[in-house]
Design a protein around this motif. Structure first.
Motif, mmCIF file in Angstrom:
data_model
loop_
_atom_site.group_PDB
_atom_site.id
_atom_site.type_symbol
_atom_site.label_atom_id
_atom_site.label_comp_id
_atom_site.label_asym_id
_atom_site.label_seq_id
_atom_site.Cartn_x
_atom_site.Cartn_y
_atom_site.Cartn_z
ATOM 1 N N ASN A 1 0.844 -1.202 0.000
ATOM 2 C CA ASN A 1 0.000 0.000 0.000
ATOM 3 C C ASN A 1 0.879 1.252 0.000
ATOM 4 O O ASN A 1 1.773 1.392 0.824
ATOM 5 C CB ASN A 1 -0.887 -0.029 1.255
ATOM 6 C CG ASN A 1 -1.966 1.026 1.219
ATOM 7 O OD1 ASN A 1 -1.694 2.160 0.865
ATOM 8 N ND2 ASN A 1 -3.172 0.638 1.570
ATOM 9 N N GLU A 2 0.614 2.139 -0.940
ATOM 10 C CA GLU A 2 1.413 3.370 -1.042
ATOM 11 C C GLU A 2 0.553 4.613 -0.835
ATOM 12 O O GLU A 2 0.942 5.719 -1.202
ATOM 13 C CB GLU A 2 2.116 3.437 -2.401
ATOM 14 C CG GLU A 2 3.108 2.304 -2.607
ATOM 15 C CD GLU A 2 3.917 2.456 -3.883
ATOM 16 O OE1 GLU A 2 4.770 3.364 -3.935
ATOM 17 O OE2 GLU A 2 3.679 1.668 -4.817
ATOM 18 N N TYR B 1 2.028 7.420 4.380
ATOM 19 C CA TYR B 1 3.119 6.839 5.165
ATOM 20 C C TYR B 1 2.655 5.745 6.119
ATOM 21 O O TYR B 1 3.256 4.663 6.165
ATOM 22 C CB TYR B 1 3.852 7.947 5.948
ATOM 23 C CG TYR B 1 4.837 7.377 6.946
ATOM 24 C CD1 TYR B 1 5.984 6.712 6.514
ATOM 25 C CD2 TYR B 1 4.588 7.452 8.319
ATOM 26 C CE1 TYR B 1 6.866 6.145 7.420
ATOM 27 C CE2 TYR B 1 5.472 6.889 9.225
ATOM 28 C CZ TYR B 1 6.600 6.236 8.776
ATOM 29 O OH TYR B 1 7.456 5.676 9.671
ATOM 30 N N THR C 1 1.640 2.621 4.250
ATOM 31 C CA THR C 1 2.827 2.010 3.642
ATOM 32 C C THR C 1 3.654 1.304 4.710
ATOM 33 O O THR C 1 4.100 0.167 4.526
ATOM 34 C CB THR C 1 3.684 3.081 2.922
ATOM 35 O OG1 THR C 1 2.881 3.707 1.934
ATOM 36 C CG2 THR C 1 4.905 2.463 2.269
ATOM 37 N N TYR D 1 9.049 -2.982 -4.389
ATOM 38 C CA TYR D 1 8.581 -1.730 -3.785
ATOM 39 C C TYR D 1 9.708 -0.689 -3.773
ATOM 40 O O TYR D 1 9.483 0.492 -4.044
ATOM 41 C CB TYR D 1 8.057 -1.966 -2.354
ATOM 42 C CG TYR D 1 7.765 -0.658 -1.671
ATOM 43 C CD1 TYR D 1 6.619 0.061 -1.990
ATOM 44 C CD2 TYR D 1 8.673 -0.100 -0.769
ATOM 45 C CE1 TYR D 1 6.370 1.298 -1.419
ATOM 46 C CE2 TYR D 1 8.432 1.132 -0.193
ATOM 47 C CZ TYR D 1 7.274 1.821 -0.517
ATOM 48 O OH TYR D 1 7.043 3.055 0.037
#
Ligand SMILES: [Mg+2]
Length: 128
Positions: free
Chosen positions: A20-21, A24, A27, A98
């Motif tokens: 998940n981006e 923050y 992620t 990633y």
């Protein structure tokens, strides 16, 4: 390795298992979750080794010679330990992707570092 990383990237996209981006915190959570899953898979490799050693021990107790017993146990875990190593590789590829890391390049760079470090250790050991 590039092909493997590319396959893993596509596979993760299709399964909706990408890191998940969104922000923050998400992620961070996604990276930590995937790191946890990687370490779980590493433990599963250890579990297969444990099975092989336990099987070897059992066969020795039945009178089989130790090296022969371990050959049988090694053959018996081959498929499953391979699957667990593949699971590890999948998570390593996922985390590497990633970070846009070329694992093949990192591998050879690291092995070069290790070989130089090993030589240094030998020199240190010879000086003792
Ligand atoms: Mg597994």
């Amino acid at each position: 390795m590039k092909e493997l990383q590319s396959y893993a990237k596509q596979f993760q996209k299709e399964m909706n298992w990408e890191i998940n981006e969104e922000n923050y915190q998400l992620t961070k959570s996604s990276l930590l979750n995937n790191y946890m899953l990687l370490t779980t898979e590493v433990s599963e490799v250890a579990e297969e080794l444990r099975k092989a050693f336990n099987q070897t021990h059992a066969l020795v107790n039945q009178g089989m010679e130790e090296d022969e017993a371990f050959k049988i146990a090694k053959k018996d875990i081959k498929e499953d330990i391979g699957k667990e190593m593949a699971d590890c590789l999948a998570y390593i590829c996922k985390i590497a992707n990633y970070f846009d890391i070329d694992l093949e390049e990192s591998f050879y760079t690291k092995m070069d570092e290790v070989s130089k470090r090993k030589n240094k250790d030998i020199i240190v050991n010879n000086e003792r």
